[in-house]
Design a protein around this motif. Structure first.
Motif, PDB file in Angstrom:
ATOM      1  N   PRO A  71       3.855   5.180  12.135  1.00  0.00           N
ATOM      2  CA  PRO A  71       4.353   4.483  12.037  1.00  0.00           C
ATOM      3  C   PRO A  71       4.367   3.706  12.303  1.00  0.00           C
ATOM      4  O   PRO A  71       4.799   2.183  12.184  1.00  0.00           O
ATOM      5  CB  PRO A  71       5.928   5.380  12.959  1.00  0.00           C
ATOM      6  CG  PRO A  71       4.946   5.073  14.062  1.00  0.00           C
ATOM      7  CD  PRO A  71       3.957   6.120  13.445  1.00  0.00           C
ATOM      8  N   LYS A  72       2.396   2.875  11.926  1.00  0.00           N
ATOM      9  CA  LYS A  72       2.013   1.828  12.982  1.00  0.00           C
ATOM     10  C   LYS A  72       2.640   1.240  11.532  1.00  0.00           C
ATOM     11  O   LYS A  72       1.955   1.776  10.135  1.00  0.00           O
ATOM     12  CB  LYS A  72       0.530   1.884  12.696  1.00  0.00           C
ATOM     13  CG  LYS A  72       0.176   2.535  14.446  1.00  0.00           C
ATOM     14  CD  LYS A  72      -1.103   2.369  14.731  1.00  0.00           C
ATOM     15  CE  LYS A  72      -1.346   2.738  15.527  1.00  0.00           C
ATOM     16  NZ  LYS A  72      -3.172   3.234  16.671  1.00  0.00           N
ATOM     17  N   ALA A  73       2.024  -0.559  11.456  1.00  0.00           N
ATOM     18  CA  ALA A  73       2.778  -1.027  10.037  1.00  0.00           C
ATOM     19  C   ALA A  73       1.149  -1.339   9.111  1.00  0.00           C
ATOM     20  O   ALA A  73       0.329  -1.069   9.377  1.00  0.00           O
ATOM     21  CB  ALA A  73       2.851  -2.638  10.524  1.00  0.00           C
ATOM     22  N   PRO A  74       1.071  -1.165   8.468  1.00  0.00           N
ATOM     23  CA  PRO A  74      -0.279  -2.028   7.044  1.00  0.00           C
ATOM     24  C   PRO A  74      -0.835  -2.529   7.342  1.00  0.00           C
ATOM     25  O   PRO A  74      -0.234  -3.617   8.136  1.00  0.00           O
ATOM     26  CB  PRO A  74       0.192  -1.322   5.164  1.00  0.00           C
ATOM     27  CG  PRO A  74       1.839  -2.033   5.789  1.00  0.00           C
ATOM     28  CD  PRO A  74       2.659  -1.586   6.997  1.00  0.00           C
ATOM     29  N   HIS A  75      -1.929  -2.734   7.393  1.00  0.00           N
ATOM     30  CA  HIS A  75      -2.714  -4.249   7.284  1.00  0.00           C
ATOM     31  C   HIS A  75      -2.235  -4.838   6.600  1.00  0.00           C
ATOM     32  O   HIS A  75      -1.584  -4.949   5.842  1.00  0.00           O
ATOM     33  CB  HIS A  75      -4.534  -3.718   6.508  1.00  0.00           C
ATOM     34  CG  HIS A  75      -5.361  -2.600   7.110  1.00  0.00           C
ATOM     35  ND1 HIS A  75      -5.200  -2.981   8.696  1.00  0.00           N
ATOM     36  CD2 HIS A  75      -5.781  -2.009   6.641  1.00  0.00           C
ATOM     37  CE1 HIS A  75      -5.631  -1.583   8.753  1.00  0.00           C
ATOM     38  NE2 HIS A  75      -6.174  -1.065   7.942  1.00  0.00           N
ATOM     39  N   PRO A  76      -2.213  -6.656   6.322  1.00  0.00           N
ATOM     40  CA  PRO A  76      -1.253  -7.211   6.227  1.00  0.00           C
ATOM     41  C   PRO A  76      -1.703  -7.761   4.471  1.00  0.00           C
ATOM     42  O   PRO A  76      -1.200  -9.027   4.369  1.00  0.00           O
ATOM     43  CB  PRO A  76      -1.442  -8.371   7.712  1.00  0.00           C
ATOM     44  CG  PRO A  76      -2.600  -8.046   8.137  1.00  0.00           C
ATOM     45  CD  PRO A  76      -3.109  -6.402   8.164  1.00  0.00           C
ATOM     46  N   LEU A  77      -3.134  -7.361   4.977  1.00  0.00           N
ATOM     47  CA  LEU A  77      -2.963  -7.756   3.364  1.00  0.00           C
ATOM     48  C   LEU A  77      -3.508  -7.026   2.133  1.00  0.00           C
ATOM     49  O   LEU A  77      -4.298  -7.501   1.451  1.00  0.00           O
ATOM     50  CB  LEU A  77      -5.157  -8.827   3.791  1.00  0.00           C
ATOM     51  CG  LEU A  77      -4.450 -10.284   4.665  1.00  0.00           C
ATOM     52  CD1 LEU A  77      -5.685 -10.728   4.432  1.00  0.00           C
ATOM     53  CD2 LEU A  77      -3.519 -10.759   3.948  1.00  0.00           C
ATOM     54  N   THR A  78      -3.162  -6.111   2.691  1.00  0.00           N
ATOM     55  CA  THR A  78      -3.111  -4.808   1.696  1.00  0.00           C
ATOM     56  C   THR A  78      -3.317  -5.047   0.513  1.00  0.00           C
ATOM     57  O   THR A  78      -1.933  -5.605   0.271  1.00  0.00           O
ATOM     58  CB  THR A  78      -2.464  -3.412   2.719  1.00  0.00           C
ATOM     59  OG1 THR A  78      -2.513  -3.108   3.722  1.00  0.00           O
ATOM     60  CG2 THR A  78      -2.169  -1.929   0.765  1.00  0.00           C
ATOM     61  N   GLY A  79      -3.285  -4.849  -0.314  1.00  0.00           N
ATOM     62  CA  GLY A  79      -3.629  -4.797  -1.860  1.00  0.00           C
ATOM     63  C   GLY A  79      -4.279  -5.881  -2.408  1.00  0.00           C
ATOM     64  O   GLY A  79      -4.400  -6.160  -4.022  1.00  0.00           O
ATOM     65  N   LEU A  80      -4.491  -7.213  -1.670  1.00  0.00           N
ATOM     66  CA  LEU A  80      -5.390  -8.203  -2.086  1.00  0.00           C
ATOM     67  C   LEU A  80      -6.694  -8.593  -2.232  1.00  0.00           C
ATOM     68  O   LEU A  80      -7.396  -7.792  -1.694  1.00  0.00           O
ATOM     69  CB  LEU A  80      -4.655  -9.027  -1.260  1.00  0.00           C
ATOM     70  CG  LEU A  80      -3.325  -9.991  -0.972  1.00  0.00           C
ATOM     71  CD1 LEU A  80      -2.915 -10.867  -0.173  1.00  0.00           C
ATOM     72  CD2 LEU A  80      -2.634 -10.309  -2.470  1.00  0.00           C
ATOM     73  N   THR A  81      -7.141  -9.226  -3.552  1.00  0.00           N
ATOM     74  CA  THR A  81      -8.452  -8.997  -3.515  1.00  0.00           C
ATOM     75  C   THR A  81      -8.926 -10.416  -3.341  1.00  0.00           C
ATOM     76  O   THR A  81      -8.417 -11.326  -3.689  1.00  0.00           O
ATOM     77  CB  THR A  81      -8.858  -9.003  -5.262  1.00  0.00           C
ATOM     78  OG1 THR A  81      -7.817  -9.924  -5.818  1.00  0.00           O
ATOM     79  CG2 THR A  81      -8.202  -7.607  -5.158  1.00  0.00           C
ATOM     80  N   PHE A  82     -10.200 -10.759  -2.988  1.00  0.00           N
ATOM     81  CA  PHE A  82     -10.178 -12.623  -3.087  1.00  0.00           C
ATOM     82  C   PHE A  82     -11.946 -12.730  -3.142  1.00  0.00           C
ATOM     83  O   PHE A  82     -12.499 -11.038  -3.250  1.00  0.00           O
ATOM     84  CB  PHE A  82     -10.035 -12.717  -1.284  1.00  0.00           C
ATOM     85  CG  PHE A  82     -11.207 -12.185  -0.225  1.00  0.00           C
ATOM     86  CD1 PHE A  82     -12.024 -13.288   0.055  1.00  0.00           C
ATOM     87  CD2 PHE A  82     -10.860 -11.529  -0.065  1.00  0.00           C
ATOM     88  CE1 PHE A  82     -12.970 -12.180   0.832  1.00  0.00           C
ATOM     89  CE2 PHE A  82     -11.458 -10.322   1.071  1.00  0.00           C
ATOM     90  CZ  PHE A  82     -12.570 -10.915   1.521  1.00  0.00           C
ATOM     91  N   ALA A  83     -12.357 -13.588  -3.374  1.00  0.00           N
ATOM     92  CA  ALA A  83     -13.693 -13.987  -3.364  1.00  0.00           C
ATOM     93  C   ALA A  83     -13.968 -14.617  -2.604  1.00  0.00           C
ATOM     94  O   ALA A  83     -13.283 -15.524  -1.933  1.00  0.00           O
ATOM     95  CB  ALA A  83     -13.826 -14.456  -4.563  1.00  0.00           C
ATOM     96  N   VAL A  84     -15.505 -15.878  -2.724  1.00  0.00           N
ATOM     97  CA  VAL A  84     -15.496 -16.430  -1.386  1.00  0.00           C
ATOM     98  C   VAL A  84     -16.769 -17.458  -1.818  1.00  0.00           C
ATOM     99  O   VAL A  84     -17.053 -17.064  -2.841  1.00  0.00           O
ATOM    100  CB  VAL A  84     -16.225 -15.840   0.077  1.00  0.00           C
ATOM    101  CG1 VAL A  84     -15.767 -15.219   0.505  1.00  0.00           C
ATOM    102  CG2 VAL A  84     -17.441 -14.874  -0.814  1.00  0.00           C
ATOM    103  N   SER A  85     -16.641 -18.545  -1.491  1.00  0.00           N
ATOM    104  CA  SER A  85     -17.412 -19.553  -2.285  1.00  0.00           C
ATOM    105  C   SER A  85     -18.826 -18.734  -1.858  1.00  0.00           C
ATOM    106  O   SER A  85     -19.228 -18.597  -0.228  1.00  0.00           O
ATOM    107  CB  SER A  85     -17.265 -20.959  -1.243  1.00  0.00           C
ATOM    108  OG  SER A  85     -15.676 -21.554  -2.016  1.00  0.00           O
ATOM    109  N   ASP A  86     -20.230 -18.901  -2.359  1.00  0.00           N
ATOM    110  CA  ASP A  86     -21.473 -18.936  -1.665  1.00  0.00           C
ATOM    111  C   ASP A  86     -21.682 -19.959  -1.166  1.00  0.00           C
ATOM    112  O   ASP A  86     -22.933 -20.811  -1.322  1.00  0.00           O
ATOM    113  CB  ASP A  86     -22.367 -19.276  -3.491  1.00  0.00           C
ATOM    114  CG  ASP A  86     -23.591 -18.415  -3.507  1.00  0.00           C
ATOM    115  OD1 ASP A  86     -23.246 -17.843  -2.124  1.00  0.00           O
ATOM    116  OD2 ASP A  86     -24.514 -18.782  -3.624  1.00  0.00           O
TER     117      ASP A  86
END
Length: 591
Positions: A53-68
């Protein structure tokens, strides 16, 4: 015409045709599938979801990019400069902030373009190309984290990371029409991030949705989010809006009406902020501009902006001058002019600047307290044209810095809130809270956002004539008639109805996309490709448009372009079987 002139005519015709072909190639390359946002694609996958019953990760399903600017294990952090990339080793570990986001359930998909050594403010990069401002392609995207802002604006990712030194998050957010958050100075870890100016550098992020901005904040900001608190003071900095070329009412009315609606009229206040700063930051007086040489009203702001610029140069050189002097890299002319000579500030200068920073933080904290929000313009004008001379002028820099200086120097937090378009260019305001008020500011944005959107729609509705409203309704009716004709396979009639809808309202991707489907049925592949391109320009996440354009291009023999379309459809919708099968089939036979 003499016979002697005939060869010259053929030469001219040949040159003209060559010019047309070159121009066509340039135009084709001008807007890439990823809008030039990325310098490198990669994939960092999150850990498996915890079992119920643990909650899913808070950012599940999201994609992101990072500045170089952020280290990723096994990759060289490029810093916007190929000479830097060539002379540095791959990172041996991933930066703390990127690791936290991946552990939080998000997938990192790549690194994005920054200004050369992250020092500029235009977003232009002569080495890797300038990311395309999605809303205004002929205009700059803003810097330094231009690629990260464009990746979000183009909906290539759900959010992206950048570093804000003197506006590196806020300015591109304002120019590209997305949300941008600069946390309080020191609120987010800098481990594994290339320093630009250590007194000002702050890790921040972009998103198109305030709820995503908030979810990222829950992962990155230390401590937990507490109960919701509504602001007791919403302060409009009236004089700051005089620095903007956009009419003050266009920027403030939506915020004012939303505030009154949510919190009551008594919460609203107005302030001449430049006077407040001049009276509360006494160390500025010795450094003020000569009031006879400029606008006395904003002398305190311009003094702050100049201090910020000098200290940024000093700290940048302290961090990177030895490398620049040893390697002698190819640098953007704007950056070269500011960093080739090592600026020397005396210890007394540094101490004076530190005193000013502390006094400004105390002054703003006293004004805002724990439950106050300050409202200012994000940028002074619509995004300048690409390559405009004004970008390197002192006046432009000081005006822009006069708006970004508050958060940079005081260290307080600031969020950019897009407010639609004015004259076809993005406009926004910024909300600021005291240093350490990050959670309160993100909560306030979430509370206000729905009301801001509604008030913005109300304002837009007022500006629409009944004729415009009736045109939109008629366009929808024509579309429905086209859908009915399409269902009974009367393709020409469907095309006629969709064409009527487009004539009435040419800003709706669905009309072009539907007409493209009918053209495909009639084997009119050129027309279908053209309509799909228009649909994609209006809606960058239109999977059906990419699929239909891929089909049209395949039938026209443009196999490479078709593969790109099917693959991009897969980026948007990874489970799309049609896109996967088409991409695999074409890749097998034509690559």
């Amino acid at each position: 015409m003499t016979s002697a002139s005939a060869p010259n005519l053929w030469v001219l015709l040949g040159l003209s045709l060559a010019g047309i072909l070159l121009m066509t190639k340039k135009l084709k390359k001008a807007v890439k599938v990823d809008f030039g946002a990325f310098v490198e694609k990669l994939q960092l996958l999150p850990p498996p979801q915890p079992a119920p019953p643990k909650a899913p990760h808070p950012l599940t399903g999201l994609t992101f990019a990072v500045s170089d600017l952020f280290d990723i294990n096994g990759f060289v952090t490029g810093f916007g400069n190929p000479d830097w990339q060539r002379t540095h080793e791959a990172a041996s570990q991933t930066s703390a902030v990127v690791s936290a986001l991946v552990d939080g359930g998000a997938t990192c998909v790549g690194k994005t373009v920054v200004d050369d050594m992250s020092f500029g403010i235009s977003g232009e990069n002569r080495h890797y190309g300038t990311p395309t401002n999605v809303v205004a392609p002929a205009r700059i995207p803003g810097g330094s984290c231009s690629g990260a802002a464009v990746a979000v604006a183009a909906k290539l990712v759900d959010f992206s990371l950048g570093v804000d030194t003197v506006g590196g998050i806020r300015q591109p957010a304002g120019y590209c029409g997305v949300f941008g958050f600069r946390p309080s100075y020191g609120a987010v870890s800098h481990l594994g991030v290339i320093p630009v100016s250590t007194s000002f550098d702050t890790v921040g992020w972009f998103a198109t949705d305030p709820s995503i901005l908030h979810r990222v904040g829950q992962v990155l900001l230390q401590g937990s989010f507490t109960g919701q608190r509504n602001p007791r003071n919403v302060i409009i900095a009236d004089d700051f809006f005089q620095l903007s070329k956009v009419p003050i009412n266009r920027l403030t009315q939506v915020v004012i009406r939303s505030t009154e609606n949510l919190f009551g009229k008594q919460v609203l206040k107005h302030e001449i902020l430049s006077d407040y700063i001049a009276s509360r930051v006494p160390s500025l007086k010795a450094l003020d501009y000569n009031k006879s040489n400029g606008d006395a009203k904003f002398s305190s702001l311009k003094s702050l902006a100049n201090i910020m610029h000098l200290l940024r140069r000093h700290e940048f050189s302290h961090n990177h001058f030895d490398w620049i002097n040893t390697v002698k890299p190819t640098l953007d002319p704007f950056i070269s002019a500011h960093v080739q000579e090592k600026p020397e500030l005396s210890d007394k200068d540094i101490e004076s600047f530190k005193a000013i920073k502390n006094e400004l933080r105390v002054a703003l904290n006293a004004l805002l307290k724990d439950d106050g929000v300050l409202v200012i313009p994000t940028v002074s004008s619509p995004p300048p044209k690409l390559g405009a001379k004004e970008l390197s002028s002192q006046d432009y820099l000081l005006t822009e810095f006069s708006l970004t200086v508050l958060a940079s120097v005081s260290g307080c937090c600031q969020v950019v809130v897009p407010l639609g378009l004015y004259d076809n260019y993005p406009v926004s305001v910024s909300l600021l809270a005291k240093h350490g008020g990050d959670r309160f500011l993100l909560d306030t944005l979430q509370t206000m956002h729905a009301s801001l959107v509604q008030k913005l729609a109300d304002e837009a509705g007022k500006s629409k004539s009944p004729k415009d409203v009736s045109k939109e309704a008629a366009a929808e009716t024509a579309k429905e008639k086209g859908n009915a004709a399409f269902k009974v396979k009367n393709w020409p009639k469907a095309i006629a109805f969709y064409t009527d809808a487009i004539k009435l309202n040419s800003n709706t991707a669905t009309y072009f996309n539907n007409r493209a489907a009918a053209y495909l049925e009639l084997h009119s592949f050129h027309q279908a490709e053209e309509d799909c391109t228009k649909a994609i320009n209006l809606d960058k996440k239109n999977v059906k448009a990419y699929l239909r354009r891929g089909t049209a291009r395949e039938m026209l023999g443009f196999y490479k372009e078709a593969i790109e379309d099917f693959r991009y459809a897969l980026v948007l919708e990874p489970t799309n079987k049609r896109a996967a099968m088409s991409a695999d089939r074409l890749t097998k036979y034509y690559q």
